[in-house]
Each structure stands twice: as structure tokens, then as C-alpha cells.
Design an enzyme around this catalytic site. Sequence first.
Site, PDB file in Angstrom:
ATOM      1  N   GLU A  31       0.837  -1.197   0.000  1.00 10.47           N
ATOM      2  CA  GLU A  31       0.000   0.000   0.000  1.00 10.47           C
ATOM      3  C   GLU A  31       0.877   1.255   0.000  1.00 10.47           C
ATOM      4  OE1 GLU A  31      -2.769  -0.593   3.240  1.00 10.47           O
ATOM      5  OE2 GLU A  31      -3.429  -2.516   2.422  1.00 10.47           O
TER       6      GLU A  31
ATOM      7  N   HIS B 155      -4.265   3.387   5.136  1.00  5.77           N
ATOM      8  CA  HIS B 155      -4.249   2.165   4.329  1.00  5.77           C
ATOM      9  C   HIS B 155      -4.790   2.464   2.934  1.00  5.77           C
ATOM     10  CE1 HIS B 155      -3.619  -1.109   7.448  1.00  5.77           C
ATOM     11  NE2 HIS B 155      -3.767  -0.037   8.206  1.00  5.77           N
TER      12      HIS B 155
ATOM     13  N   GLU C 199      -8.895   4.516   4.784  1.00  2.49           N
ATOM     14  CA  GLU C 199      -8.633   3.817   3.523  1.00  2.49           C
ATOM     15  C   GLU C 199      -8.635   4.857   2.410  1.00  2.49           C
ATOM     16  OE1 GLU C 199      -7.907   0.727   3.044  1.00  2.49           O
ATOM     17  OE2 GLU C 199      -8.577  -0.372   4.816  1.00  2.49           O
TER      18      GLU C 199
END
Length: 424
Positions: free
Chosen positions: A178, A307, A383
Site C-alpha cells: 500500500e 491504508h 482507507e
Amino acid sequence: MKLVFLLIALVPLVMVAAKSTPGRMAARYDNFAVYKVDIDTDEKMEELKKIHERVTVHILNELMGPGRSYYLIVGPLFRRALDRFLNFLEIVYEVVVDDLQKLLDDSAVGNDDQMEWENYHSLDTIYDWIDKECAAHDYLECGVIGKSYEGREIKSIKLSKRPGNKAIFLEGNIHAMEWISSATVTFLLNQLINSEDPEMQRLSEEYDWIVVPMVNPDGFVYTHEVERLWRKNRRPNGYSNTTGDCYGIDMNRNFGYHWGGAGWNIDEPCDHWFGGDEPNTEVEILSLQNFVNSFEDGYIRSYLAFHAYGQYVLLPYGHSNTEFPPNYDQMKRIAAAFSDAAADVYGSVFTYGASGLLNYVVSGAAKDWAYGVKNVPFTCTVELRDKGTYGFFLPSNQITEVGTEVTAGLKALVNKAAEEGIYN
């Protein structure tokens, strides 16, 4: 959070890379396609879980249930077989990427001579930038919180301009692949240090900022040198399969708070979601926990883990979709402030709520440990972009846009948290 499930014929490719020596050619994915499949029934979900019995694929998402879209990577030799499989089951699908290697090339490390946010960078370049900033500013306290399994430093930065502040903790790249995570965390840190924006400078004056931009340096280096699709750390985990020894623990499944209670394939040692045989086993996680424990109780008031991907602000808890924190409504108001402000920049919509409710039920995450064990009153997993078009392989030309929208969201989040009394 969601990651690559390595199966059958592609496993030898990855496992050969796992045993490779420095300088060996990295795994390539020329003409591999990425499929988006929509699963609308339990029956189709069960068939998808057994797809490796018929077709060789990577599955990019944890398989949690119907009513969702999932992303599959398939090699050129197996595309017709996958098409037949999906058509036979009447599963709606589309090909979203025709050549995965081209996409990987578009998100590869660019100019690595100096740190900027138009390209992804190597660990050395990121760490060199941190060292230079620390040397240039006396309000930065920089250190090494521990070393990884392979002996790489895990660096930390504490920004503190005045005594008596409460602290905000930023954590990045616990999952190796990531890359946008550490890129965003360092973008935010750069804004706090060097931006001329009065609001960012106010936030840097009124709060302490504790940043660990690279929790998983071994895995990160491995994604640069050997296997771009790697998620875990790089410790041999004591198991093996027909391809050889299995490596790594998903470190965001290894925290002790409700460890092991739920999650896709968290008990499969050779899969990328393996949470370990016991909680708190990984030296990187223990170093992070010890670092957080080194501060007095009540000092860290917000913990944000970054993330990819999906555009969520995920709140506790992850281990349940029926149990919620006592101040859940308050945390939702704070997350809503982030979402609204981020959307104002480029229109990126961030959905917010408990991760077990919105995303999927999974145990052992950092944000839940920070809330449930350390009593930090606002914790979340952010995210980042996108919603699946590029997924884990976001092109580098979007780094600055991501940083800009997250900066706007962070300003609003901190101000709303202050209004809610989080920093009292």
C-alpha cells in the site's frame, strides 16, 4: 486492508521470488488482467471461494459475502477459462485492467534522487528525507522505535512546538504493497513542517504530532525489489506448502485486542491475511506498541492508521458488526467532518462508520488496539483512494491529489474532535 490471495499456478512465481537473492528480476505481470466481479447471492459467493479449483487467479479482496464487488487478477493463459466460469454462473463482470504490468509501471518509483510527492520513493529516499528534516528543525524529535525482522530501522518523528499539547498519532505502511499510505503520511508530515498554510501551522502549534510512516520496512522493500503484490512482513512463519517455506504475518491482524476472532483466512499460514499463531508476535508490532506505551496515558488522543484502498474512515470495532464503542456517535461526527472536507477538494467520497459494519468483520487491527487497550478516544483507519479502478496500484500522478484531499480532511477532523472535547 484488502489484499492479494495467491493461488495455484501463480504461487510458484511468487514463491520463487520469495527465495530470490538481491538483484534477481522481480516478478512481472505482463498481459495479466484485472476483473471486477459482482457477487449477489450466497451460492455465487460459495462458488467464487472455490474458484481456484478450476481457474488460476489472484483474488484482491477478502471474500466476505454477497452484495459486494471483488477483483481478480488472471494471467493471459487463463482468461478464457475465467470467462467461461463466470458466464456459466451468470456472474456479472467487467475487465477493468487489460495489462497489470503497465499499471504497475505507471505506479513504479520515478525520480528517486530527492523526496517529492509526484513519484513513489524507495525506503532509503524516504528515510533520508526524514533525517534531513529532523536535522533542520529543533522542534522535531526523531528516533528509531525498533528494528524489523530483517534488521531495518523503524523510524519515528515527534513534532512538538510547545509543552502541554495533546498528541495525534499517524501510522503508515503496515501493509507492504500500500505505497500510497506512506506517501500520504509523509505528505501530511511535510505539510505540518513546511506548509505556509496558516491552518496547518496552527495545528502544528496547538497539537503534538507523532508519526511512524513505515511500520513494515521489510515488506515495503520486498515490494520494490521482488514482488509488488506482497502484503505481510517477511518473517518465516514456521509453515510450508508444496512450494516451500511460507513467509510473513499480516501485522494488522496481529494486535492482541480481540485477536483471532474473525477475518478471511486469518488462520491460513501461507495466505496473505494470516494473523499469526498468537497475538503480538511480530517485532515490528511490539516495537510500535512499546513506542505508544512510552507516552503517558491520556497524551495521545487520536490515532490514525492509513491504508489502501476504498475511501473509508473506518472506526472501531473491527471484530463485530453488532458491538460499538461507547462514544461511537461522537466518533461518527468526527469522521463525517473528515469526509465532508475531503470531498470538497476533488469530490472523493469517504464512507465512514464501524469497520465491522461497513467493510468486513476482522480482528487484531491497530485502531482497535489503540482504542480498546490504550483508551485513545478517537481512532480510525483511513482507507485512501480509490474505489477499485486502480486499487493498490494507484498511479503516482495522484499522490499529490490524495495528499491534498486528506490534508483538508485532517484539518476538519482535528477541529471537530477539538469541538467534541477529544483533546481536553
